[in-house]
Design a protein around this motif. Structure first.
Motif, short mmCIF file in Angstrom:
data_model
loop_
_atom_site.label_atom_id
_atom_site.label_comp_id
_atom_site.label_asym_id
_atom_site.label_seq_id
_atom_site.Cartn_x
_atom_site.Cartn_y
_atom_site.Cartn_z
N VAL A 47 -21.60 11.55 1.45
CA VAL A 47 -21.41 11.49 0.01
C VAL A 47 -20.25 10.60 -0.41
CG1 VAL A 47 -22.52 13.66 -0.48
CG2 VAL A 47 -20.09 13.64 0.07
N VAL A 48 -19.41 10.22 0.54
CA VAL A 48 -18.30 9.35 0.15
C VAL A 48 -18.48 7.93 0.62
CG1 VAL A 48 -16.69 11.25 0.17
CG2 VAL A 48 -16.94 9.86 2.20
N ARG A 78 -27.12 12.23 3.53
CA ARG A 78 -26.28 11.12 3.11
C ARG A 78 -24.81 11.48 3.16
NH1 ARG A 78 -27.35 7.27 -1.97
NH2 ARG A 78 -25.54 5.94 -1.72
N LEU A 127 -19.57 18.02 7.32
CA LEU A 127 -20.97 18.33 7.07
C LEU A 127 -21.74 18.42 8.38
CD1 LEU A 127 -21.65 16.18 3.87
CD2 LEU A 127 -21.53 18.66 4.04
N TYR A 135 -29.53 24.28 1.78
CA TYR A 135 -28.14 24.72 1.67
C TYR A 135 -27.26 23.59 1.13
CZ TYR A 135 -23.80 27.01 3.23
OH TYR A 135 -22.57 27.60 3.29
N VAL A 154 -28.38 20.89 -0.52
CA VAL A 154 -28.82 20.45 -1.84
C VAL A 154 -28.26 21.35 -2.93
CG1 VAL A 154 -30.82 20.17 -3.33
CG2 VAL A 154 -30.89 19.32 -1.01
N VAL A 155 -28.16 22.65 -2.64
CA VAL A 155 -27.58 23.58 -3.62
C VAL A 155 -26.17 23.16 -4.00
CG1 VAL A 155 -26.66 25.91 -3.87
CG2 VAL A 155 -28.98 25.57 -3.03
N ARG A 156 -25.45 22.62 -3.04
CA ARG A 156 -24.07 22.27 -3.30
C ARG A 156 -23.87 20.84 -3.78
NH1 ARG A 156 -24.91 26.12 -0.41
NH2 ARG A 156 -23.51 27.87 -0.12
N TYR A 157 -24.72 19.94 -3.31
CA TYR A 157 -24.49 18.53 -3.62
C TYR A 157 -25.58 17.88 -4.45
CZ TYR A 157 -20.45 18.19 -0.57
OH TYR A 157 -19.22 18.34 -0.02
N GLY A 158 -26.67 18.58 -4.68
CA GLY A 158 -27.77 17.97 -5.41
C GLY A 158 -28.66 17.16 -4.48
N SER A 159 -29.81 16.72 -4.99
CA SER A 159 -30.75 15.98 -4.14
C SER A 159 -30.18 14.66 -3.67
CB SER A 159 -32.07 15.69 -4.86
OG SER A 159 -32.26 16.50 -5.94
N PHE A 160 -29.13 14.23 -4.30
CA PHE A 160 -28.47 12.97 -3.92
C PHE A 160 -28.12 12.95 -2.43
CE2 PHE A 160 -26.04 9.24 -4.64
CZ PHE A 160 -24.91 9.34 -3.86
N VAL A 161 -27.87 14.13 -1.88
CA VAL A 161 -27.38 14.19 -0.51
C VAL A 161 -28.49 13.97 0.52
CG1 VAL A 161 -27.71 16.64 -0.03
CG2 VAL A 161 -25.70 15.47 0.86
N LEU A 162 -29.75 13.97 0.06
CA LEU A 162 -30.85 13.74 0.99
C LEU A 162 -31.23 12.27 0.96
CD1 LEU A 162 -33.14 16.74 0.03
CD2 LEU A 162 -31.61 16.56 1.99
#
Lengths: 184, 655, 152
Positions: free
Chosen positions: C44-45, C42, C62, C82, C84-92
């Protein structure tokens, strides 16, 4: 027979119940301080991410790396000279840097050294150190979605708080300063 | 003066809606004929008033009256006339005026054409319409006044978002609203039936044309929106599972299920409770959609007005309308007596299965769209539910659905002998296998493509086989077949068209997703590039001035086997007022696919980024949707649908 | 304030516009993997877009990051982890299967199952009322006589 009738009745009530649950969720979702587009930090309660940034050319304060963040309660602010909200929040950062026991450091995100120097010369430099993140990679390590963002780390270098967007006086007073005091 | 006039008309309409929503309902409950008689004139008066308000707003936009805040926010003197008009509904307030206008049109339609409805039922339907109108008019008058004036008019307006200055998008909202609001009428029928305490075949017969009309419009509206996204947004995608797209899909799925279950009520006097519930849910889904788009509670590229205060108002409306009707359902529906008995393998059974699958699909989209909100409220955790989720949960449901769709029209009512029926699907089955094999072996497609192209072929052939059987094609003289075709009940022809249309659309969706070819390169003027079987010669980029924009216009010569076959001109436009950049793709459509070209960024060395796509069978999606809508219109033209209770026996005899 | 932030992000978004040729890897297999991964990550912005189709600066960063990780030899899952560690599951864009999302993934099969059961129960009840088979000629005659008031 009565049991079956009751079960049947229950089935008829089900749609209303589901709707009420949804409506309550919508109601709560409209609540004032919820921002649909801000994401919580994945870094909370984890050690600071790994990064090593050089100093901004000609600025006069050192660069920034992960190891620098341990040993003292630190506030990390990601900013850029081209970012208007950063300009708006900057005086608050200058005020914050004067608080006792607070170490304020910055990461200059996707910026040019000359512009960064001009920005800080004009508005004041509250940062004990500024890392130059020219390609934005360090920003990704911090999981940012834009600038400005501010993180608070405790003395062990663990991320305890994230603020997305420019700081404002109310939240500075009500959320950030109390947290800083409690960490010290 | 005119804006004030429009404002006054809106307020008056609200008062009329209040009367329309209370007196007839009270009269029907009491059996008071005079109060019941208020319904028809009230509905007609309301239509007149809202027409005046809408005309006033349109006038203000067309003459660019910049003392009206709505015009300032959404228009500009240099905007072309078509978009001055479509700009009326291209914003929150104006689109609500369009919404209540269509609501009033449907209410008036029942008043004018509902002569064969029993008076009390008609009064109740118009009354419920009045209540819904009251809610939306109150919303307009109290929170979203389109006629707000500015004391100091600016010299010019802010212009309409350039993305909306487009013919496709100009007509997308009206069609969509015809669909959403059409379901309001079906909802009114359902509530009226619950109030009457009676659901019978006659009710279903009245409900069906309105459901068809709403469904047809919604199909068109969704397809138009999808088509717009395809040619405007620049990379050939046509569905993104965006929350606002999803909330238009849910009413459509409910409406499709409703169309089919109403059939069972009509023919077999069964499935009443379920049909009434569906009628309520379809419109409820429309209302929830309105809420989601206008309240900012979910993020979306589509989000209209992000205003929590307005969100609260709509939520209260939702609570009253949906909550009220579902409570009524819980109280009254158990009393509805079911009728017809049927075996599991029968047309009723097939339609039940159809409904099960469509309802599951609707629930899937509903849960997927709202889950991020629920989770965040429950635990604070944020997740994203995007296309990969829906691909895994929604798409597989289509497999049994398509299978049963092909079989359905062959099934007789009450009881079917499957063994005797299956041979009639032989051609369709052959098509399935052939298409699947071709896709797998010749085209080397992924599993999903093999399955769905096979199913699309199956459905298409099944629909045609059923029609061929009915008109005894190849079994008798051509003349007889032709006569049978002309005498065919229109609803049957409509079914064939709709099912065949869906098959085409699915083929298009599958092929364009699985076999899309993309070529993204830096190109210098004079270079020739290739994509799929075409060669594209990049001639160069010129500057061009439009009515309210400047454009970089590229010229691409398309060659196939060395011969020039077309010239395409993709553009990048900068709209001067809002300083927004849009890309206009240049597309060459053939029966087999689209050649889709986009001009990208200029590079410092004088080269340009070019994006070239070959999208196989994509036009079939739009053609399929058009066919489905045509099927709806053809079905609507069936005279039997306009026959009331008294003449039902004659119509039944003619079948 | 939020609007100003959006302005900053919009300024970031003008230069790039989805995948650019200079981001693409030379190895077609790796590039295909990169594109597939980009389509499930995703932006993120953005409002509900993947990084593959977004023009935002972060999306471009990204995309580059994904390609770097692939070149470094990461598997698809490792690349996603990698991020998800930085952005959380939100990024998937595909929600991971974890206790928090069990209800989400189970919803569709559950509704289908419950609906099917309801259907079967309803059909069983009706079948009990259905006559076993259509009347044969004999039975039809008997019925006709009964209806005419005669003895069956």
């Amino acid at each position: 027979m009565a049991q079956r009738a009751f079960g049947r009745r229950l089935l008829f009530v089900l749609p209303v119940l589901i709707f009420v649950a949804a409506a309550v969720a919508f109601w709560l979702g409209l609540a004032g301080d919820r921002r649909p587009d801000s994401i919580p930090s994945a870094l909370l309660d984890k050690p600071a991410p790994a990064f090593d940034l050089p100093a901004v050319e000609g600025l006069g304060v050192p660069g920034l790396k992960t190891a620098d963040l341990a040993g003292q309660v630190t506030v990390v602010n990601l900013w850029a000279s081209w970012c208007l909200p950063c300009k708006v929040e900057h005086p608050l950062l200058v005020a914050l840097s004067r608080e006792a026991g607070v170490r304020l450091v910055g990461i200059d995100y996707k910026d040019k050294p000359a512009d960064a120097r001009a920005f800080l010369a004009g508005l004041g430099n509250p940062f004990a150190a500024v890392g130059a993140d020219a390609d934005g990679r360090a920003g990704i390590e911090w999981g940012i979605s834009g600038v400005p963002e501010t993180f608070i780390l405790d003395a062990a270098g663990v991320v305890r708080f994230r603020w997305v967007g420019p700081l404002n006086e109310v939240d500075l007073r009500d959320k950030i300063l109390p947290l800083l005091r409690s960490l010290q | 003066m005119i804006p004030e006039f429009g404002h006054y008309a809106l307020v008056l309409a609200m008062v009329v809606a209040l009367l329309q929503g209370s007196l007839p309902l009270w009269g029907a409950a009491r059996g008071d004929q005079r109060l019941i008689a208020v319904a028809r004139p009230a509905a007609l008066l309301q239509l007149l008033l809202i027409l005046l308000a809408f005309a006033a707003l349109t006038w203000s936009h067309v003459v660019s009256d910049f003392t009206v805040a709505n015009v300032v926010a959404n228009s500009h003197s240099t905007k072309p006339l078509l978009y001055k008009i479509s700009g009326v509904w291209g914003n929150h307030e104006g689109s609500l005026v369009l919404w209540v206008l269509i609501l009033a049109i449907f209410g008036a339609a029942v008043a004018l054409f509902g002569g064969n409805l029993p008076a009390s039922l008609r009064a109740r339907v118009i009354g419920v319409q009045g209540l819904i109108a009251l809610g939306f008019l109150a919303f307009l008058v109290f929170t979203s006044n389109p006629f707000l004036r500015l004391e100091l008019p600016p010299p010019d307006g802010n212009d309409l978002n350039p993305l909306l200055q487009d013919p496709g998008l100009a007509f997308h909202p009206p069609l969509l609203y015809l669909g959403y609001v059409g379901f309001s009428l079906v909802f009114a029928f359902a509530v009226a039936a619950l109030l009457e305490g009676k659901v019978d075949a006659a009710w279903a017969r009245w409900v069906r044309p309105w459901t068809l009309a709403a469904w047809t419009a919604l199909t068109g509206g969704i397809a138009l929106g999808s088509w717009w996204a395809y040619y405007e947004l620049g990379w050939g995608g046509w569905w993104f599972w965006d929350p606002v797209e999803n909330v238009s899909l849910i009413p459509w799925l409910c409406g499709t299920a409703l169309l089919h279950s109403a059939l069972v009520v009509e023919k077999r006097d069964a499935l009443k409770v379920w049909t009434v519930l569906l009628a309520i849910l379809a419109f409820s889904a429309s209302l929830i959609g309105t809420f989601v788009v206008r309240s900012g509670v979910l993020t979306s590229v589509h989000a209209f007005a992000v205003d929590p205060e307005r969100g609260v108002f709509i939520l209260v409306l939702l609570f009253i309308a949906i909550g009220g009707s579902l409570v009524l359902f819980a109280l009254r529906a158990p009393a509805l007596k079911g009728g017809g008995i049927f075996a599991p393998v029968s047309r009723e059974g097939g339609l039940l299965l159809n409904n099960l699958l469509l309802a599951t699909a609707a629930a899937t989209v509903f849960v997927g769209t709202l889950y991020p909100l629920f989770l965040e409220l429950a635990t604070g955790e944020k997740v994203s539910v995007g296309p990969p989720f829906f691909d895994k949960t929604f798409v597989p449901l289509a497999i049994p659905l398509l299978l049963v769709m092909g079989l359905g029209p062959f099934l007789p009512w009450k009881r079917a002998d499957l063994g005797a029926l299956l041979p009639r699907l032989a051609l369709a089955g052959l098509g399935l296998v052939a298409a699947a094999l071709v896709t797998a072996l010749l085209l080397g497609g992924p599993v999903m493509a093999v399955v769905f192209l096979g199913l699309a072929a199956y459905l298409f052939l099944a629909a045609l086989s059923e029609l061929a059987e009915r008109i005894r094609l190849f079994r008798g003289p051509w003349g007889e077949s032709w006569n049978r075709l002309r005498g065919l009940p229109r609803a049957a022809l409509g079914t064939t068209l709709a099912h065949a249309g869906l098959a085409l659309a699915i083929a298009g969706m599958t092929a364009s997703s699985a076999f899309k070819v993309e070529s993204v390169i830096f190109a210098a003027p004079g270079e020739t590039l290739s994509v799929a079987d075409y060669q594209i010669r990049f001639e160069g980029v010129d500057r061009r001035q439009g009515p309210n924009y400047t454009a970089d216009s590229a010229t691409l010569t398309v060659l196939a086997d060395g011969t020039e076959i077309a010239t395409l001109r993709p553009e990048r436009r900068l709209y001067s007022v809002q300083q927004r950049l849009t890309t206009e793709a240049a597309i060459r459509t053939t029966g087999l696919g689209d050649l889709y070209t986009v001009l990208g960024e200029p590079q410092p060395d004088g080269r340009w980024t070019l994006r070239l796509y070959w999208e196989p069978l994509v036009p079939w999606i739009w053609i399929g949707a058009l066919l489905m809508a045509t099927g709806g219109v053809v079905s609507l033209s069936d005279r039997r649908l306009r026959v009331g209770v008294a003449r039902r026996r004659q119509a039944v005899a003619a079948e | 304030m939020k609007r100003l932030l959006l302005v900053c992000l919009l300024l970031l978004s003008l230069p790039a516009r989805a995948v650019e040729p200079d981001e693409m890897l030379s190895d077609p297999a790796l590039e295909a993997r990169a594109r597939a991964l980009s389509q499930v990550v995703r932006c993120v912005v953005c409002q509900n877009e993947s990084i593959d189709s977004s023009g935002a600066g972060i999306a471009r960063d990204l995309r580059r990051l994904i390609r770097e990780r692939l070149l470094a030899g990461d598997s698809d899952q490792q690349v996603l982890d990698y991020l998800v560690v930085r952005y959380g599951s939100f990024v998937l864009l595909e929600p991971p299967l974890e206790p928090a999302t069990w209800l989400l993934w189970a919803a569709s099969p559950l509704v289908l199952l419950l609906g099917s059961i309801g259907l079967v129960v309803m059909l069983r009840r009706r079948r009990a009322l259905l006559p076993a088979a259509p009347l044969n000629a004999d039975e039809q005659q008997r019925l006709a006589r009964l209806l005419d008031g005669e003895a069956p």
